[in-house]
Design a protein around this motif. Structure first.
Motif, PDB file in Angstrom:
ATOM      1  N   THR A  80      57.710  -1.448  13.378  1.00  0.00           N
ATOM      2  CA  THR A  80      57.316  -2.674  12.686  1.00  0.00           C
ATOM      3  C   THR A  80      56.364  -3.488  13.542  1.00  0.00           C
ATOM      4  O   THR A  80      56.700  -3.884  14.662  1.00  0.00           O
ATOM      5  CB  THR A  80      58.548  -3.533  12.347  1.00  0.00           C
ATOM      6  N   VAL A  81      55.164  -3.750  13.021  1.00  0.00           N
ATOM      7  CA  VAL A  81      54.143  -4.498  13.753  1.00  0.00           C
ATOM      8  C   VAL A  81      54.167  -5.956  13.307  1.00  0.00           C
ATOM      9  O   VAL A  81      54.222  -6.250  12.109  1.00  0.00           O
ATOM     10  CB  VAL A  81      52.739  -3.904  13.518  1.00  0.00           C
ATOM     11  N   VAL A  82      54.138  -6.860  14.280  1.00  0.00           N
ATOM     12  CA  VAL A  82      54.139  -8.289  13.989  1.00  0.00           C
ATOM     13  C   VAL A  82      53.030  -8.943  14.797  1.00  0.00           C
ATOM     14  O   VAL A  82      52.815  -8.617  15.959  1.00  0.00           O
ATOM     15  CB  VAL A  82      55.521  -8.923  14.310  1.00  0.00           C
ATOM     16  N   GLU A  83      52.281  -9.831  14.146  1.00  0.00           N
ATOM     17  CA  GLU A  83      51.220 -10.553  14.826  1.00  0.00           C
ATOM     18  C   GLU A  83      51.818 -11.781  15.495  1.00  0.00           C
ATOM     19  O   GLU A  83      52.466 -12.607  14.847  1.00  0.00           O
ATOM     20  CB  GLU A  83      50.116 -10.961  13.853  1.00  0.00           C
ATOM     21  N   ILE A  84      51.584 -11.885  16.808  1.00  0.00           N
ATOM     22  CA  ILE A  84      52.169 -12.944  17.612  1.00  0.00           C
ATOM     23  C   ILE A  84      51.065 -13.797  18.225  1.00  0.00           C
ATOM     24  O   ILE A  84      50.114 -13.267  18.815  1.00  0.00           O
ATOM     25  CB  ILE A  84      53.048 -12.348  18.738  1.00  0.00           C
ATOM     26  N   ALA A  85      51.163 -15.113  18.093  1.00  0.00           N
ATOM     27  CA  ALA A  85      50.253 -16.037  18.760  1.00  0.00           C
ATOM     28  C   ALA A  85      50.891 -16.478  20.077  1.00  0.00           C
ATOM     29  O   ALA A  85      52.099 -16.744  20.131  1.00  0.00           O
ATOM     30  CB  ALA A  85      49.986 -17.252  17.875  1.00  0.00           C
ATOM     31  N   ILE A  86      50.080 -16.531  21.128  1.00  0.00           N
ATOM     32  CA  ILE A  86      50.589 -16.947  22.428  1.00  0.00           C
ATOM     33  C   ILE A  86      49.582 -17.872  23.094  1.00  0.00           C
ATOM     34  O   ILE A  86      48.398 -17.892  22.748  1.00  0.00           O
ATOM     35  CB  ILE A  86      50.862 -15.735  23.353  1.00  0.00           C
ATOM     36  N   ASP A  87      50.077 -18.632  24.062  1.00  0.00           N
ATOM     37  CA  ASP A  87      49.192 -19.483  24.848  1.00  0.00           C
ATOM     38  C   ASP A  87      48.684 -18.762  26.086  1.00  0.00           C
ATOM     39  O   ASP A  87      47.909 -19.323  26.866  1.00  0.00           O
ATOM     40  CB  ASP A  87      49.920 -20.758  25.269  1.00  0.00           C
ATOM     41  N   GLY A  88      49.117 -17.544  26.281  1.00  0.00           N
ATOM     42  CA  GLY A  88      48.728 -16.754  27.438  1.00  0.00           C
ATOM     43  C   GLY A  88      49.909 -15.953  27.930  1.00  0.00           C
ATOM     44  O   GLY A  88      50.921 -15.804  27.231  1.00  0.00           O
ATOM     45  N   VAL A  89      49.779 -15.407  29.132  1.00  0.00           N
ATOM     46  CA  VAL A  89      50.870 -14.664  29.757  1.00  0.00           C
ATOM     47  C   VAL A  89      51.070 -15.195  31.167  1.00  0.00           C
ATOM     48  O   VAL A  89      50.196 -15.852  31.735  1.00  0.00           O
ATOM     49  CB  VAL A  89      50.586 -13.143  29.803  1.00  0.00           C
ATOM     50  N   GLN A  90      52.248 -14.906  31.721  1.00  0.00           N
ATOM     51  CA  GLN A  90      52.533 -15.290  33.098  1.00  0.00           C
ATOM     52  C   GLN A  90      53.204 -14.121  33.799  1.00  0.00           C
ATOM     53  O   GLN A  90      53.808 -13.257  33.158  1.00  0.00           O
ATOM     54  CB  GLN A  90      53.443 -16.514  33.140  1.00  0.00           C
ATOM     55  N   ARG A  91      53.069 -14.095  35.109  1.00  0.00           N
ATOM     56  CA  ARG A  91      53.709 -13.035  35.860  1.00  0.00           C
ATOM     57  C   ARG A  91      55.218 -13.157  35.743  1.00  0.00           C
ATOM     58  O   ARG A  91      55.772 -14.256  35.718  1.00  0.00           O
ATOM     59  CB  ARG A  91      53.284 -13.097  37.330  1.00  0.00           C
ATOM     60  N   SER A  92      55.882 -12.010  35.663  1.00  0.00           N
ATOM     61  CA  SER A  92      57.324 -12.027  35.477  1.00  0.00           C
ATOM     62  C   SER A  92      57.926 -10.752  36.040  1.00  0.00           C
ATOM     63  O   SER A  92      57.366  -9.665  35.879  1.00  0.00           O
ATOM     64  CB  SER A  92      57.667 -12.133  33.984  1.00  0.00           C
ATOM     65  N   THR A  93      59.063 -10.891  36.712  1.00  0.00           N
ATOM     66  CA  THR A  93      59.805  -9.722  37.184  1.00  0.00           C
ATOM     67  C   THR A  93      60.890  -9.320  36.194  1.00  0.00           C
ATOM     68  O   THR A  93      61.603  -8.344  36.410  1.00  0.00           O
ATOM     69  CB  THR A  93      60.451 -10.031  38.547  1.00  0.00           C
ATOM     70  N   ARG A  94      60.988 -10.071  35.114  1.00  0.00           N
ATOM     71  CA  ARG A  94      62.045  -9.818  34.129  1.00  0.00           C
ATOM     72  C   ARG A  94      61.748  -8.576  33.294  1.00  0.00           C
ATOM     73  O   ARG A  94      62.664  -7.849  32.890  1.00  0.00           O
ATOM     74  CB  ARG A  94      62.197 -11.034  33.226  1.00  0.00           C
ATOM     75  N   TYR A  95      60.463  -8.333  33.020  1.00  0.00           N
ATOM     76  CA  TYR A  95      60.068  -7.235  32.164  1.00  0.00           C
ATOM     77  C   TYR A  95      59.295  -6.186  32.960  1.00  0.00           C
ATOM     78  O   TYR A  95      58.585  -6.526  33.926  1.00  0.00           O
ATOM     79  CB  TYR A  95      59.219  -7.742  31.000  1.00  0.00           C
ATOM     80  N   PRO A  96      59.391  -4.911  32.574  1.00  0.00           N
ATOM     81  CA  PRO A  96      58.800  -3.833  33.387  1.00  0.00           C
ATOM     82  C   PRO A  96      57.287  -3.897  33.512  1.00  0.00           C
ATOM     83  O   PRO A  96      56.728  -3.375  34.480  1.00  0.00           O
ATOM     84  CB  PRO A  96      59.241  -2.555  32.654  1.00  0.00           C
ATOM     85  N   GLY A  97      56.594  -4.532  32.555  1.00  0.00           N
ATOM     86  CA  GLY A  97      55.140  -4.627  32.639  1.00  0.00           C
ATOM     87  C   GLY A  97      54.651  -5.716  33.575  1.00  0.00           C
ATOM     88  O   GLY A  97      53.437  -5.866  33.771  1.00  0.00           O
ATOM     89  N   GLY A  98      55.588  -6.480  34.134  1.00  0.00           N
ATOM     90  CA  GLY A  98      55.211  -7.497  35.105  1.00  0.00           C
ATOM     91  C   GLY A  98      54.666  -8.777  34.508  1.00  0.00           C
ATOM     92  O   GLY A  98      54.200  -9.660  35.239  1.00  0.00           O
ATOM     93  N   ILE A  99      54.746  -8.937  33.202  1.00  0.00           N
ATOM     94  CA  ILE A  99      54.255 -10.153  32.547  1.00  0.00           C
ATOM     95  C   ILE A  99      55.234 -10.573  31.469  1.00  0.00           C
ATOM     96  O   ILE A  99      56.051  -9.772  30.995  1.00  0.00           O
ATOM     97  CB  ILE A  99      52.861  -9.964  31.905  1.00  0.00           C
ATOM     98  N   ALA A 100      55.135 -11.849  31.091  1.00  0.00           N
ATOM     99  CA  ALA A 100      55.910 -12.381  29.970  1.00  0.00           C
ATOM    100  C   ALA A 100      54.992 -13.258  29.130  1.00  0.00           C
ATOM    101  O   ALA A 100      54.077 -13.914  29.653  1.00  0.00           O
ATOM    102  CB  ALA A 100      57.102 -13.199  30.479  1.00  0.00           C
ATOM    103  N   LEU A 101      55.219 -13.261  27.838  1.00  0.00           N
ATOM    104  CA  LEU A 101      54.430 -14.083  26.929  1.00  0.00           C
ATOM    105  C   LEU A 101      54.752 -15.555  27.132  1.00  0.00           C
ATOM    106  O   LEU A 101      55.901 -15.920  27.375  1.00  0.00           O
ATOM    107  CB  LEU A 101      54.708 -13.685  25.476  1.00  0.00           C
TER     108      LEU A 101
END
Length: 507
Positions: free
Chosen positions: A457-478
């Motif tokens: 299921t694809v959903v279009e998400i609006a964001i203000d940017g990304v920030q570095r994060s150790t919580r998720y494996p890609g190293g970023i969080a929305l």
């Protein structure tokens, strides 16, 4: 071939990160398949059976699972025949017949086979045997050039049939796979850029075209026969008679067009996307009309244009489509590109797509020749799971787990989805009700608070940017993610990538 051999190969592919090892294992399997088994086996490996979705959900699958068999006896053909039966059984009493057929097959399956069958029917294959890897394996097994196999798969839109032809047909037959009017091809995809000026810096001279807030269509005409397909290659001709009539009036006999369609209000401005998609998804024509605009032409009267530069295709499109061409302007000037972008936004459209003027039409591929520009950060992500709400939202599935595509396997298996954040913002009561019902139909497992779903299921998400994060494996969080809309017109393979999101850190 026994289904157990397919399962063993899938397990081996999932257990290694080496692309070469994956290709070797899959090529060995493909060489051992009987001709009639090739297309079904390919469909099972990529989680896309040739029959499509056959209406089996998590609950139905769970109910069918009994005591597993001690020894493997099922064949690839047995599973394929079951899906044929599930796909064609309908009418009074069909639910019971379908359940009985499913129980009969799973009772003959070993524990490993039961898991494989469940994943195949629910669209949750996580073997790493994605289409790119499998395409290379087909080339290896058949001793055919990889680019020839890839092109045949793109132009036929059918990897299983491409595999069958590569392995059992002649080299000339594979080479001859081309555009066929009436047979849809995978659409060309666009990368993203923050501004039109940035896009022009990448493409050079380009056609800067409005990006309509509509649904993508591919239209084929052979004489008076007109067929309309979605970006996922589904035939929706019966839903869009107004589009059929527009194309029938064009000064051409045979043609393949790429474009978009959307509904307009009384002033000629685009209606909200949800209204377009409501009309687009209706099984019968309704009062609201959908207006087509076209931005590319792939074939005209016996002449394939895929490999012609965009400038040539644009001249043909102008001659054929006229007033139904998407507005745009050819330029290499960043200021002109920005002006066109502003004009598109003022007209109520999403933004622009900047297309290199010398580029061919790369069916099924995403590259830097086409670059979409939107005024805000919006990305197409895949729903991986959903949490039960609390308070006013108690009893509804609310908080979405969002994943970005990782095509290179930089953070896991190639083609997997990397979690980048959660959101419950932007969800209306209507969407909450819909997703609560729908996500339980494609559920693959659950805990007390979370329902994991097939990543479809694809959903279009609006964001203000990304920030570095150790919580998720890609190293970023929305940052400040909110739901814009669900994209029924997009496949999970069309989702934005983790690499695209990580690039925002540098931006």
């Amino acid at each position: 071939m026994l289904l157990d051999e397919l399962v063993t190969t899938a397990d081996a592919v999932a257990s290694t990160r080496s692309r070469l090892a994956k290709v070797d294992a899959l090529a060995d399997l493909l060489r051992r398949l009987d001709p009639d088994e090739i297309a079904p086996a390919v469909g099972f490996l990529v989680g896309k059976p040739r029959q499509g979705r056959v209406g089996v959900g998590w609950r139905g699958m769970s109910a069918a699972m009994g005591e597993p068999a001690a020894q493997p006896t099922l064949s690839v053909a047995d599973l394929d025949e079951l899906l044929d039966r599930l796909a064609t059984t309908s009418g009074s009493g069909s639910a019971g017949e379908r359940a009985a057929a499913l129980r009969e097959l799973t009772s003959r399956a070993t524990e490993r086979e039961q898991g494989f069958v469940s994943r195949a029917l629910l669209g949750d294959m996580r073997t790493g045997a994605l289409e790119g890897v499998l395409t290379d394996a087909i080339a290896r097994a058949a001793d055919r050039p990889g680019d020839v196999v890839r092109r045949a798969a793109m132009l036929s839109g059918d990897l299983g049939e491409t595999a069958r032809l590569a392995l059992t047909g002649t080299a000339a037959e594979l080479d001859d796979v081309g555009l066929v009017v009436g047979r849809p091809v995978l659409p060309m995809l666009a990368a993203t850029a923050p501004t039109a000026a940035d896009a022009i810096a990448t493409t050079g001279e380009a056609s800067v075209e409005y990006k309509l807030d509509g649904a993508r269509i591919q239209v084929h005409r052979a004489g008076d026969d007109v067929r309309v397909f979605t970006r996922n290659l589904a035939d929706i001709t019966h839903r869009l008679p107004e589009v059929v009539e527009v194309v029938r009036r064009m000064p051409v006999r045979d043609v393949i067009l790429d474009g978009e369609t959307l509904s307009l209000d009384e002033d000629g401005a685009p209606r909200p996307f949800q209204e377009t998609m409501s009309r687009f998804g209706a099984e019968a024509a309704r009062e609201t009309l959908l207006h087509p605009w076209f931005f590319d032409v792939l074939h005209v009267d016996g002449r394939d244009l895929l490999d012609e530069p965009l400038s040539t295709r644009m001249r043909e499109l102008e001659r054929i489509a006229g007033e139904h061409r998407i507005p745009g302007e050819v330029t290499d000037d960043p200021e002109v590109a920005e002006r066109v972008s502003h004009d598109a936004l003022a007209a109520g459209q999403e933004g622009v797509v900047v297309k290199a003027i010398g580029s061919p039409y790369a069916a099924g591929r995403r590259g830097s020749s086409w670059i979409k520009v939107k005024p805000v950060h919006t990305y197409d992500l895949v729903v991986l799971a959903c949490e039960w709400g609390s308070g006013r939202r108690e009893g509804w599935l609310s908080n979405l787990h969002l994943g970005a595509l990782d095509p290179a396997g930089e953070f896991g298996e190639p083609g997997d989805y990397v979690m980048v954040g959660k959101t419950f913002k932007g969800l209306t009561d209507r969407l909450l009700k819909w997703q609560t019902e729908y996500f339980q139909q494609i559920e693959v497992r659950r805990t007390a608070n979370t329902v994991w779903v097939a990543p479809t299921t694809v959903v279009e998400i609006a964001i203000d940017g990304v920030q570095r994060s150790t919580r998720y494996p890609g190293g970023i969080a929305l940052r400040f993610a909110r739901v814009k809309r669900y994209r029924d017109d997009k496949r999970p393979e069309d989702a934005d990538t983790i690499q695209t999101l990580r690039a925002l850190l540098r931006g």
